[in-house]
Design a protein around this motif. Sequence first.
Motif, PDB file in Angstrom:
ATOM      1  N   GLN A 139      -8.220  18.469   2.884  1.00 63.03           N
ATOM      2  CA  GLN A 139      -9.350  18.684   3.786  1.00 63.03           C
ATOM      3  C   GLN A 139     -10.659  18.255   3.140  1.00 63.03           C
ATOM      4  O   GLN A 139     -11.541  17.697   3.810  1.00 63.03           O
ATOM      5  CB  GLN A 139      -9.432  20.152   4.209  1.00 63.03           C
ATOM      6  CG  GLN A 139     -10.557  20.444   5.193  1.00 63.03           C
ATOM      7  CD  GLN A 139     -10.402  19.691   6.505  1.00 63.03           C
ATOM      8  OE1 GLN A 139      -9.436  19.902   7.234  1.00 63.03           O
ATOM      9  NE2 GLN A 139     -11.332  18.798   6.808  1.00 63.03           N
ATOM     10  N   ILE A 142     -10.764  14.506   3.468  1.00 64.05           N
ATOM     11  CA  ILE A 142     -10.991  14.124   4.861  1.00 64.05           C
ATOM     12  C   ILE A 142     -12.465  14.272   5.212  1.00 64.05           C
ATOM     13  O   ILE A 142     -13.079  13.382   5.820  1.00 64.05           O
ATOM     14  CB  ILE A 142     -10.118  14.974   5.804  1.00 64.05           C
ATOM     15  CG1 ILE A 142      -8.641  14.595   5.645  1.00 64.05           C
ATOM     16  CG2 ILE A 142     -10.554  14.800   7.265  1.00 64.05           C
ATOM     17  CD1 ILE A 142      -7.685  15.529   6.361  1.00 64.05           C
ATOM     18  N   LYS A 146     -14.966  11.076   6.086  1.00 68.25           N
ATOM     19  CA  LYS A 146     -15.605  11.066   7.397  1.00 68.25           C
ATOM     20  C   LYS A 146     -17.113  10.886   7.240  1.00 68.25           C
ATOM     21  O   LYS A 146     -17.743  10.087   7.965  1.00 68.25           O
ATOM     22  CB  LYS A 146     -15.294  12.358   8.149  1.00 68.25           C
ATOM     23  CG  LYS A 146     -16.090  12.530   9.448  1.00 68.25           C
ATOM     24  CD  LYS A 146     -15.793  11.412  10.450  1.00 68.25           C
ATOM     25  CE  LYS A 146     -16.539  11.629  11.752  1.00 68.25           C
ATOM     26  NZ  LYS A 146     -16.285  10.529  12.711  1.00 68.25           N
ATOM     27  N   PHE A 153      -7.620   7.676   8.292  1.00 68.68           N
ATOM     28  CA  PHE A 153      -7.193   8.369   7.070  1.00 68.68           C
ATOM     29  C   PHE A 153      -5.677   8.368   7.045  1.00 68.68           C
ATOM     30  O   PHE A 153      -5.027   8.833   7.971  1.00 68.68           O
ATOM     31  CB  PHE A 153      -7.712   9.811   7.045  1.00 68.68           C
ATOM     32  CG  PHE A 153      -7.544  10.502   5.720  1.00 68.68           C
ATOM     33  CD1 PHE A 153      -8.605  10.582   4.828  1.00 68.68           C
ATOM     34  CD2 PHE A 153      -6.330  11.080   5.368  1.00 68.68           C
ATOM     35  CE1 PHE A 153      -8.457  11.220   3.603  1.00 68.68           C
ATOM     36  CE2 PHE A 153      -6.169  11.713   4.142  1.00 68.68           C
ATOM     37  CZ  PHE A 153      -7.236  11.793   3.263  1.00 68.68           C
ATOM     38  N   PHE A 155      -2.288   9.667   5.463  1.00 69.10           N
ATOM     39  CA  PHE A 155      -1.638  10.669   4.609  1.00 69.10           C
ATOM     40  C   PHE A 155      -0.198  10.260   4.292  1.00 69.10           C
ATOM     41  O   PHE A 155       0.566  11.033   3.731  1.00 69.10           O
ATOM     42  CB  PHE A 155      -1.704  12.074   5.218  1.00 69.10           C
ATOM     43  CG  PHE A 155      -1.314  12.166   6.660  1.00 69.10           C
ATOM     44  CD1 PHE A 155       0.017  12.171   7.029  1.00 69.10           C
ATOM     45  CD2 PHE A 155      -2.278  12.248   7.653  1.00 69.10           C
ATOM     46  CE1 PHE A 155       0.386  12.257   8.362  1.00 69.10           C
ATOM     47  CE2 PHE A 155      -1.925  12.335   8.986  1.00 69.10           C
ATOM     48  CZ  PHE A 155      -0.584  12.339   9.345  1.00 69.10           C
ATOM     49  N   VAL A 184      -7.066  15.465  10.468  1.00 65.18           N
ATOM     50  CA  VAL A 184      -7.746  14.171  10.542  1.00 65.18           C
ATOM     51  C   VAL A 184      -8.402  13.990  11.910  1.00 65.18           C
ATOM     52  O   VAL A 184      -9.566  13.583  12.012  1.00 65.18           O
ATOM     53  CB  VAL A 184      -6.747  13.023  10.260  1.00 65.18           C
ATOM     54  CG1 VAL A 184      -7.420  11.659  10.467  1.00 65.18           C
ATOM     55  CG2 VAL A 184      -6.198  13.129   8.843  1.00 65.18           C
ATOM     56  N   LYS A 185      -7.671  14.317  12.960  1.00 66.56           N
ATOM     57  CA  LYS A 185      -8.187  14.124  14.320  1.00 66.56           C
ATOM     58  C   LYS A 185      -9.399  15.013  14.606  1.00 66.56           C
ATOM     59  O   LYS A 185     -10.244  14.653  15.433  1.00 66.56           O
ATOM     60  CB  LYS A 185      -7.095  14.398  15.342  1.00 66.56           C
ATOM     61  CG  LYS A 185      -6.015  13.326  15.380  1.00 66.56           C
ATOM     62  CD  LYS A 185      -5.184  13.400  16.654  1.00 66.56           C
ATOM     63  CE  LYS A 185      -4.435  14.693  16.775  1.00 66.56           C
ATOM     64  NZ  LYS A 185      -3.573  14.726  17.987  1.00 66.56           N
ATOM     65  N   THR A 187     -11.886  15.358  12.938  1.00 70.35           N
ATOM     66  CA  THR A 187     -13.087  14.635  12.520  1.00 70.35           C
ATOM     67  C   THR A 187     -13.280  13.359  13.331  1.00 70.35           C
ATOM     68  O   THR A 187     -14.176  12.564  13.027  1.00 70.35           O
ATOM     69  CB  THR A 187     -12.993  14.257  11.040  1.00 70.35           C
ATOM     70  OG1 THR A 187     -11.936  13.299  10.856  1.00 70.35           O
ATOM     71  CG2 THR A 187     -12.724  15.472  10.164  1.00 70.35           C
ATOM     72  N   MET A 189     -11.374  10.876  13.203  1.00 72.78           N
ATOM     73  CA  MET A 189     -10.739   9.754  12.530  1.00 72.78           C
ATOM     74  C   MET A 189      -9.317   9.614  13.063  1.00 72.78           C
ATOM     75  O   MET A 189      -8.747  10.565  13.603  1.00 72.78           O
ATOM     76  CB  MET A 189     -10.717   9.952  11.007  1.00 72.78           C
ATOM     77  CG  MET A 189     -12.075   9.792  10.348  1.00 72.78           C
ATOM     78  SD  MET A 189     -11.967   9.604   8.533  1.00 72.78           S
ATOM     79  CE  MET A 189     -11.448  11.252   8.040  1.00 72.78           C
ATOM     80  N   PRO A 191      -5.402   9.377  12.455  1.00 79.06           N
ATOM     81  CA  PRO A 191      -4.411   9.692  11.415  1.00 79.06           C
ATOM     82  C   PRO A 191      -3.395   8.569  11.286  1.00 79.06           C
ATOM     83  O   PRO A 191      -2.941   7.994  12.281  1.00 79.06           O
ATOM     84  CB  PRO A 191      -3.761  10.976  11.918  1.00 79.06           C
ATOM     85  CG  PRO A 191      -3.885  10.901  13.407  1.00 79.06           C
ATOM     86  CD  PRO A 191      -5.175  10.164  13.682  1.00 79.06           C
TER      87      PRO A 191
END
Length: 213
Positions: A139, A142, A146, A153, A155, A184-185, A187, A189, A191
């Motif tokens: 986190q 991430i 962001k 991002f 992973f 991730v989502k 923010t 961004m 995944p």
Amino acid sequence: KKVIDYAADSNYTHVELAFGNDGLRFLLDDMSLTVNGTAYDSNKVTSAIQKGNRAFYDAGTNELTESEMTDIISYAEGKGIGIIPMFDATGHLEAVVKAMETLGMSPVYTKPTTSGTSVNYAIDTTDNASTSFVKALMQKYITYFKKQGCTMFNFAADECGFSEMTNTAYTSYAKFINELAAMVKSTNMTPMAFNDGIYHLNLKTSTDFDTSI
């Protein structure tokens, strides 16, 4: 920066930086973590990860600093190149697993071989302490990427000991991967992951993978 120059000259749009892949080769200025009510001091987390990196492979200068990473992203932006950060989980976590042990934790993990002789530390996704630490650590990255304007991002989620998994363990893996995707989502961004876990031919999961990955 030379790789970024080459990518730009060759009409690429992005360069992926796999900073977390067995080693964890990028450290933030603030590495403090709170996991399941336990606070871990920034300096102790940093020192533990550095110890894990040296155990995996000691390259002398083992980690990028936050200012160095920020400079790389800024340089790439000036060249029209986006940076895709990659921090692999649940496998390829050797430095992180050893850091957890240094910090007094007892992570649950396997050491499946991936390429004949390559050992790949993969956490057990049914172990709450192990997964909670990895999520708290990821986190922070991430959030950082962001803020730097990254739009994706990765992973990775690859080579996590699938040949040793039961369908029950695979379902637990799927739930964990979906949790990472949700982080991730949150923010905005996108995944990303590799395909070998999500499109595995010999395992069945009762939890569907998030199709936005």
